[in-house]
Design a protein around this motif. Structure first.
Motif, mmCIF file in Angstrom:
data_model
loop_
_atom_site.group_PDB
_atom_site.id
_atom_site.type_symbol
_atom_site.label_atom_id
_atom_site.label_comp_id
_atom_site.label_asym_id
_atom_site.label_seq_id
_atom_site.Cartn_x
_atom_site.Cartn_y
_atom_site.Cartn_z
ATOM 1 N N VAL A 1 0.850 -1.202 0.000
ATOM 2 C CA VAL A 1 0.000 0.000 0.000
ATOM 3 C C VAL A 1 0.877 1.241 0.000
ATOM 4 O O VAL A 1 0.635 2.206 -0.734
ATOM 5 C CB VAL A 1 -0.949 -0.022 1.220
ATOM 6 C CG1 VAL A 1 -1.689 1.296 1.339
ATOM 7 C CG2 VAL A 1 -1.932 -1.163 1.086
ATOM 8 N N GLY A 2 1.935 1.187 0.831
ATOM 9 C CA GLY A 2 2.854 2.323 0.882
ATOM 10 C C GLY A 2 3.492 2.591 -0.458
ATOM 11 O O GLY A 2 3.582 3.742 -0.902
ATOM 12 N N ALA A 3 3.897 1.520 -1.148
ATOM 13 C CA ALA A 3 4.538 1.681 -2.453
ATOM 14 C C ALA A 3 3.569 2.304 -3.441
ATOM 15 O O ALA A 3 3.937 3.206 -4.207
ATOM 16 C CB ALA A 3 5.016 0.329 -2.952
ATOM 17 N N VAL A 4 2.309 1.844 -3.391
ATOM 18 C CA VAL A 4 1.315 2.401 -4.312
ATOM 19 C C VAL A 4 1.108 3.884 -4.025
ATOM 20 O O VAL A 4 1.036 4.711 -4.939
ATOM 21 C CB VAL A 4 -0.008 1.618 -4.194
ATOM 22 C CG1 VAL A 4 -1.112 2.324 -4.962
ATOM 23 C CG2 VAL A 4 0.172 0.212 -4.705
ATOM 24 N N MET A 5 1.053 4.220 -2.734
ATOM 25 C CA MET A 5 0.858 5.621 -2.367
ATOM 26 C C MET A 5 2.023 6.483 -2.849
ATOM 27 O O MET A 5 1.832 7.585 -3.353
ATOM 28 C CB MET A 5 0.733 5.763 -0.842
ATOM 29 C CG MET A 5 -0.598 5.317 -0.283
ATOM 30 S SD MET A 5 -1.995 6.102 -1.075
ATOM 31 C CE MET A 5 -1.828 7.750 -0.395
ATOM 32 N N LEU A 6 3.242 5.953 -2.680
ATOM 33 C CA LEU A 6 4.414 6.697 -3.123
ATOM 34 C C LEU A 6 4.413 6.877 -4.631
ATOM 35 O O LEU A 6 4.816 7.914 -5.151
ATOM 36 C CB LEU A 6 5.691 5.965 -2.710
ATOM 37 C CG LEU A 6 6.118 6.119 -1.262
ATOM 38 C CD1 LEU A 6 7.322 5.255 -0.994
ATOM 39 C CD2 LEU A 6 6.447 7.580 -0.972
ATOM 40 N N GLY A 7 3.936 5.838 -5.325
ATOM 41 C CA GLY A 7 3.971 5.884 -6.780
ATOM 42 C C GLY A 7 2.938 6.814 -7.368
ATOM 43 O O GLY A 7 3.049 7.221 -8.515
ATOM 44 N N LYS A 8 1.906 7.150 -6.590
ATOM 45 C CA LYS A 8 0.834 7.979 -7.140
ATOM 46 C C LYS A 8 1.270 9.422 -7.309
ATOM 47 O O LYS A 8 2.148 9.906 -6.592
ATOM 48 C CB LYS A 8 -0.379 7.921 -6.207
ATOM 49 C CG LYS A 8 -1.357 6.830 -6.604
ATOM 50 C CD LYS A 8 -2.713 7.087 -5.999
ATOM 51 C CE LYS A 8 -3.729 6.157 -6.594
ATOM 52 N NZ LYS A 8 -5.035 6.317 -5.993
ATOM 53 N N ASP A 9 0.604 10.076 -8.233
ATOM 54 C CA ASP A 9 0.866 11.491 -8.442
ATOM 55 C C ASP A 9 0.357 12.254 -7.222
ATOM 56 O O ASP A 9 -0.796 12.133 -6.846
ATOM 57 C CB ASP A 9 0.120 11.948 -9.711
ATOM 58 C CG ASP A 9 0.831 13.105 -10.343
ATOM 59 O OD1 ASP A 9 1.744 13.631 -9.699
ATOM 60 O OD2 ASP A 9 0.474 13.456 -11.473
ATOM 61 N N GLU A 10 1.223 13.059 -6.598
ATOM 62 C CA GLU A 10 0.859 13.677 -5.322
ATOM 63 C C GLU A 10 -0.333 14.616 -5.446
ATOM 64 O O GLU A 10 -1.221 14.614 -4.616
ATOM 65 C CB GLU A 10 2.056 14.449 -4.759
ATOM 66 C CG GLU A 10 2.924 13.566 -3.890
ATOM 67 C CD GLU A 10 4.057 14.347 -3.273
ATOM 68 O OE1 GLU A 10 3.823 15.499 -2.883
ATOM 69 O OE2 GLU A 10 5.165 13.792 -3.200
ATOM 70 N N GLU A 11 -0.347 15.410 -6.522
ATOM 71 C CA GLU A 11 -1.425 16.384 -6.679
ATOM 72 C C GLU A 11 -2.784 15.710 -6.730
ATOM 73 O O GLU A 11 -3.744 16.166 -6.133
ATOM 74 C CB GLU A 11 -1.211 17.208 -7.948
ATOM 75 C CG GLU A 11 -0.102 18.225 -7.780
ATOM 76 C CD GLU A 11 0.146 18.970 -9.067
ATOM 77 O OE1 GLU A 11 -0.792 19.119 -9.862
ATOM 78 O OE2 GLU A 11 1.300 19.380 -9.274
#
Lengths: 188, 169, 339
Positions: free
Chosen positions: B154-164
């Motif tokens: 889940v953390g990896a997916v969150m990091l990979g997402k576009d922050e905006e």
């Protein structure tokens, strides 16, 4: 406004479920390809099977002799002028006394060369010729290793007496009639 | 026969492990690491733990090392761009390496080597036995580990997402 | 002693058969492509072009060996060798047919009866990408590197779905030994009937793992010249091209073993054949299935266009992976409910 009745209107409609999983389309495509397995093949296996040539195929040129074995060409240069690829060159010469058996007209082509690498086999030279001297035939130009080999001089172009090239299929009455058309300046 | 295989595998393992550290090119050391994994898998097979050997290859050699290689290839590491070795860095490296050596020696000293291989049975490495042990005795640690992996994912997916985009939603 | 000699002979035979089938798969591919496109395909070397693979091989051997001078020499040679090695390794665990009995001794037609058969196959398949990656990187060419990077990311993406589809198969079978899996599929009990979705996922992933169309992005001529083997020539290139066909052969064998009953065929036990004859018939049936799947691989190649890269990733991660997980969950529920 549609120009033809074949045009298709492109749309960005959403895919339905069956279109979305692609599998029906894939199976349809595979059915199409497999149906080609049983079709008649279009390949002509060349050395064993020859594709029939048209009677009026435009291939390797021939410089005709008349019925007495004299060269018909008078080196007027109309073929060279007509040639869109500028493949024909010639050098004219005057007929000397005693050469009447060889050349029909008083002027003849001492050198007559066609560069087969330039020639596009359009047949304009044949149309332009007022003396019925040059014709395209249903022979093909053989391959060669050198560029020089593709410049065909009189030795290769002029037909020999024992091996006359038959051009009667393209020199029909209607063609001769067409050539008399006053539209072509050289027939005037 | 078994001894010959063991010793040749061990030699190869130690050699490749050393080469991991000594190679100049990162890709070479990675491939030596791969070789090292294979020799260790060979050791598992010698212990009749085929499941472990195969899983070792699938997970480490087949997945993790591919990812490592993948990222190393894109890094374009040249010898020129190597980190500058300052005096301080050397001192720190010597200290940490020495600490590791001390720890290793300590472990080796405490090891009881007289008992020989302490395998309860030769069948312990088989898939069924491992499964039984894993899902009976070590049920809780196993599940906790899987939750840990899920969290990491889940953390990896969150990091990979576009922050905006995350903020907007 | 006899055992070792027998195993060596068997290994040699399997090696030669794999190479021979891969050789003629190249011809079959070209013939098949020709026929699907209303052509004849190669038919000049020998009768119906039967000597074409030999001619190709000779040509590849005598081509100029070329190596880029900026290449990593050792890895450049290691790449194709590794690809070939890995391609050939998998065939060790495939049960090619029932055992043959000669003078009371049983001769198994399987080189190694591992009790982790499927996992071994899976591990070796996941190794296959190394040859491509190493070769692509060592060439020191951007197209090769792109091919290598694509190969690795594609392999990682599709391995997951493949592993999960295998997992649900293992749940149904209750064993990972390939022999047990084949024996459980006697008669019509083919796994494809119990695991149709699993089969579909496995098949698509097998296409992706062997870098066959429509998943041949690592070599992708139109975008990457030749992908990972751009800089290769001569027999090193030949190894890359050839290992693709060996991979295809082995994948077909694995698919037939896992989902299509291996060497079993309905009604074969009702014919009342002696064990040895039955073994040979089983072997023939197995090879017929393998060739059928090779043809299917080719049929797909000459029908479907190549995926775009983002489509490939979307298919792998957003469609196949959830589908495989769902399949796994449903399989588990059904097994629990029927117990």
């Amino acid at each position: 406004m549609t120009l033809t009745n074949r045009s298709k209107v492109v749309s960005n409609k959403k895919f339905s479920f069956w279109e979305m999983i692609y599998l029906p389309a894939i199976f349809k495509g595979m059915a199409i390809t497999i149906s080609h397995l049983f079709r008649k093949k279009t390949t002509v296996c060349y050395p064993e099977v020859n594709r029939p040539f048209s009677e009026v195929y435009r291939g390797l040129h021939v410089l005709k002799l008349d019925d007495q074995g004299r060269e018909r060409c008078t080196a007027c240069g109309l073929c060279a002028v007509a040639c869109p690829a500028e493949a024909i060159t010639m050098v004219a010469a005057e007929r000397k006394p005693g050469e009447e058996k060889l050349f029909r007209e008083e002027k003849y082509a001492k050198v007559y060369e066609i560069n087969m690498l330039r020639c596009i086999f359009c047949g304009y030279c044949e149309d332009a010729c007022p003396k019925e001297a040059i014709f395209l035939t249903n022979r093909t130009v053989p391959s060669d290793y050198e560029r020089d080999g593709f410049i065909y001089g009189k030795d290769k172009l002029v037909e020999t007496l024992d091996k006359r090239v038959d051009v009667s299929k393209r020199q029909t009455a209607s063609v001769l009639e067409f050539k008399k058309d006053k539209h072509h300046k050289h027939n005037q | 026969m078994e001894k010959i295989i063991f010793y040749s595998l061990s030699t190869l393992a130690v050699f490749s492990a050393l080469m991991v550290v000594l190679s100049k090119k990162p890709i070479h050391s990675l491939l030596y690491l791969l070789l090292c994994f294979f020799t260790i898998a060979g050791h598992y097979v010698l212990l009749n733990a085929q499941f472990l050997a195969v899983v070792h290859i699938i997970v480490y050699a087949g997945a993790i090392m591919v990812l490592f290689l993948f990222s190393l290839m894109l890094l374009n590491l040249n010898i020129k761009e190597e980190l500058q070795k300052t005096v301080w860095m050397r001192i720190i490296a010597v200290i940490s390496g020495g600490l590791l050596l001390v720890a290793l020696v300590g472990v080796l000293k405490g090891l009881d080597t007289s008992a020989g291989p302490m395998l309860a049975s030769t069948q312990i490495g088989l898939m069924k036995n491992i499964g039984n042990v894993l899902f009976n005795e070590y049920m809780l640690p196993f599940e906790v580990a899987s939750i840990l992996f899920l969290t990491a994912m889940v953390g990896a997916v969150m990091l990979g997402k576009d922050e905006e985009k995350v903020v907007k939603k | 002693m006899l055992y070792i000699i027998y195993k060596l002979v068997l290994i040699t035979i399997i090696l030669l058969v794999s190479l021979g089938i891969a050789m003629y798969a190249t011809l079959l591919e070209r013939k098949f492509a020709g026929f699907l496109q209303d052509r004849f395909g190669p038919d000049r070397a020998g009768k119906w072009g039967l000597l074409q693979p030999v001619a190709d091989g000779v040509k590849l051997f005598f081509k100029e060996e070329y190596m880029p001078n900026t290449a990593d020499k050792f890895l450049y040679i290691l790449g194709p060798s590794l690809t070939m090695l890995v391609a050939l390794l998998t065939s060790a665990v495939i049960p090619w047919g029932p055992s043959i009995f000669i003078a009371g001794t049983e001769f198994s037609l399987q080189v190694a009866d591992l009790n982790v058969g499927i996992l071994y196959v899976f591990a070796i398949m996941s190794m296959g990408v190394y040859g491509i990656m190493i070769g692509g990187w060592a060439s020191n060419n951007k197209y090769s590197l792109m091919g290598a990077v694509r190969a690795s990311s594609q392999m990682i993406s599709y391995e997951l779905a493949m592993g999960l589809s295998i997992a649900s198969l293992i749940m149904v079978m209750g064993s990972v030994r390939l022999n047990d899996i084949v024996d459980a599929q006697q008669g019509w009990n083919w796994n494809v009937i119990y695991q149709p979705v699993g089969f579909l996922i496995f098949f698509i992933c097998a296409l992706a793992e062997t870098n066959r169309h429509p998943f041949d992005l690592p070599e992708c001529e139109t975008e990457l010249i030749g992908g990972y083997h751009t800089e290769y020539s001569s027999m090193k290139l030949g190894f890359y091209l050839f290992s693709e066909y060996i991979n295809m052969f082995v994948s077909s064998a694995i698919i037939s073993t896992l989902y299509f009953g291996g060497y079993h065929f309905p009604f074969i036990d009702k014919l009342g054949l002696s064990p040895n004859v039955a073994a040979i018939v089983g072997l023939m049936i197995f090879f017929a299935k393998i060739i059928g799947f090779i043809m299917l691989f080719m049929w797909i190649r000459w029908t479907l266009p190549r995926f775009r890269y983002d489509q490939l990733m979307r298919l792998g991660w957003k469609i196949l992976l959830p589908l495989a997980l769902l399949n796994l969950a449903i399989t588990g529920i059904v097994i629990l409910a029927t117990q």
